[in-house]
Design an enzyme around this catalytic site. Structure first.
Site, short mmCIF file in Angstrom:
data_model
loop_
_atom_site.label_atom_id
_atom_site.label_comp_id
_atom_site.label_asym_id
_atom_site.label_seq_id
_atom_site.Cartn_x
_atom_site.Cartn_y
_atom_site.Cartn_z
N GLU A 204 0.83 -1.21 0.00
CA GLU A 204 0.00 0.00 0.00
C GLU A 204 0.86 1.26 0.00
OE1 GLU A 204 -3.39 0.05 2.53
OE2 GLU A 204 -3.89 -2.02 2.12
N LYS A 336 -15.65 -1.98 2.71
CA LYS A 336 -14.95 -2.42 1.50
C LYS A 336 -15.98 -3.05 0.56
CE LYS A 336 -10.46 -3.70 3.58
NZ LYS A 336 -9.75 -4.81 4.27
P1 PGA Z 1 -6.29 -6.19 2.53
O1 PGA Z 1 -5.76 -5.10 3.55
O2 PGA Z 1 -6.87 -5.51 1.36
O3 PGA Z 1 -5.05 -7.00 2.20
O4 PGA Z 1 -7.31 -7.01 3.28
C1 PGA Z 1 -6.47 -3.94 3.85
C2 PGA Z 1 -6.89 -3.92 5.30
O5 PGA Z 1 -6.65 -4.88 6.05
O6 PGA Z 1 -7.50 -2.95 5.74
ZN ZN Z 2 -7.67 -4.04 7.86
#
Ligand code: PGA
Ligand code: ZN
Length: 424
Positions: A204, A336
């Protein structure tokens, strides 16, 4: 009425170079394209993405999901009114027939759902943040939570916790918040690398620190905040994504925290200690995704002082959110879209969270593309907070830059520190 005339899908590569699904929806009045993201530290309660297996791309191909869009989902949506997002999403979920969307794949279903949202915006000649907004109109530009240091499953690091982030709580505008985060990121980077060789970054865009202990990582960021000329806590606060599910051993029911293993009570003590000793304002997944007992106890101890943010715990799932509300286990929810599987489910969880007094935080995944849909979604639904990674890597900047564009075009407020839970 503008009807959907065609749906196309194909495989593209995401920010890790892994295949993902891109979908285009066509109408006579405009087209919409959406690309599905993918997690690495995925939770057990998310909608299920479909991967091909086999040798191609190490098993990570998505030709099956692409075929599902073409053969099963395109016929379901073709001819429908493009602005009927809810009706279309219900039809997509019905066609899949499973609750976790595992038959066709959440990556197939969300691909179509997201592209329909974009096509509806195009067909009605509005920006996405307007067309997704309720009748009362779009909300504030969200407060960004910006990744500075990375560990866990996102980096080849010794650090067990996944992200140490900063929240520019003293910023009066969104551009000022970004600039503040940039300064802290650079000051922290200067402590880790040299001017000639910037430190390496993780999935990220966060720096990979040479430390194995969470508190050593917090010390680095606190020093970075001070070096940049800000007061830790008052002007720039720390946020943490512990992502504890990924170092919780469910057989032994213990947490493997940097060389030692600790039980639930010790983990709760540890996390409470961070809140005492550091300017931490938000903690995500401090305990594992099914450790409801631990979450409740931790919330009882620090939930009136710090944002307790459920990611793997809640998985953008309405039933799990309801359970957390009943048990008072968290005061904020990560949102998400690919955990939920459709735009409508995502919207429903966000609205339900807000109605119950939980703070929503719209989030990217660790595997992304330059698709910036979530920036529009956060403004449209007045989430108040956004978490999309660091100020590095174009798949991250696509979202931050989209918000700069929205900030220019739209005379909305900046959510600022008031967006954080608990409300003060
Ligand atoms: P991930 O990480 O997209 O690998 O799940 C993002 C998060 O944990 O917030
Ligand atoms: Zn997370």
């Amino acid at each position: 009425m503008t009807a959907i005339e065609g749906v196309e899908a194909w495989e593209v590569l995401d920010s890790r170079g892994d295949p993902t699904v891109r979908v285009r929806v066509e109408t006579a009045d405009g087209t919409g394209t959406f690309t599905v993201p993918a997690g690495a530290s995925t939770g057990a309660h998310e909608a299920v993405e479909r991967r091909d297996g086999g040798d191609r791309y190490g098993g990570r191909g998505v030709r099956g999901a692409v075929a599902a869009v073409r053969e099963e989902l395109a016929p379901v949506v073709t001819g429908r009114r493009v602005t009927d997002q809810r009706g279309i999403d219900e039809a997509l979920v019905d066609r899949d027939g499973t609750d976790d969307l595992s038959r066709l794949g959440a990556n197939a279903v969300l691909g179509v759902s997201g592209a329909v949202a974009h096509a509806a915006a195009a067909a009605t000649d509005r920006p996405l943040y307007e067309s997704l907004a309720p009748a009362s109109g779009p909300g504030a530009i969200p407060l960004p939570m910006v990744n500075i240091l990375s560990g866990g499953l996102h980096a080849a690091a010794d650090l067990p916790i996944q992200d140490v982030l900063v929240v520019p709580v003293g910023a009066a505008t969104y551009p000022e918040a970004l600039e503040t985060a940039w300064e802290v990121r650079h000051a922290t980077g200067a402590r880790l690398g040299t001017d000639d060789h910037p430190p390496p970054v993780a999935d990220e865009g966060g720096f990979v620190p040479p430390v194995a202990d969470a508190t050593a990582a917090f010390d680095l960021v606190v020093e970075g905040i001070r070096d940049a000329g800000y007061v830790p806590g008052d002007e720039v606060a720390i946020a943490v994504d512990v992502a504890a599910t990924h170092f919780h051993d469910s057989d032994a029911d213990r947490y493997a925290l940097g060389g030692e293993t600790v039980d639930r009570e010790a983990m709760i003590d540890r996390v409470s200690g961070w809140v005492e000793a550091y300017p931490v304002r938000s903690i995500e997944d401090p305990l594992a995704e099914d450790d409801w007992r631990g979450w409740e106890r931790l919330a009882g101890r620090v939930g009136d002082r710090v944002q307790l943010l459920g990611d793997d715990l809640l998985a953008t799932n309405a039933d799990r959110l309801d359970r957390a509300v009943d048990a008072d286990a968290a005061n904020a929810v990560l949102i998400k879209p690919n955990q939920a599987g459709t735009i409508t489910r995502t919207r429903r969880v966000l609205e339900r969270a807000r109605a119950a007094g939980l703070a929503p935080v719209v989030s990217a995944r660790s595997g992304e593309t330059c698709d910036a849909t979530i920036a529009d979604l956060a403004v449209a639904l007045d989430a108040g907070q956004l978490k999309v990674g660091s100020l590095a890597r174009s798949e991250r900047l696509a979202k931050y830059n989209r918000l700069l564009g929205i900030d220019r075009a739209y005379d909305g407020d900046f959510a600022a520190a008031a967006a954080l839970a608990p409300r003060r």
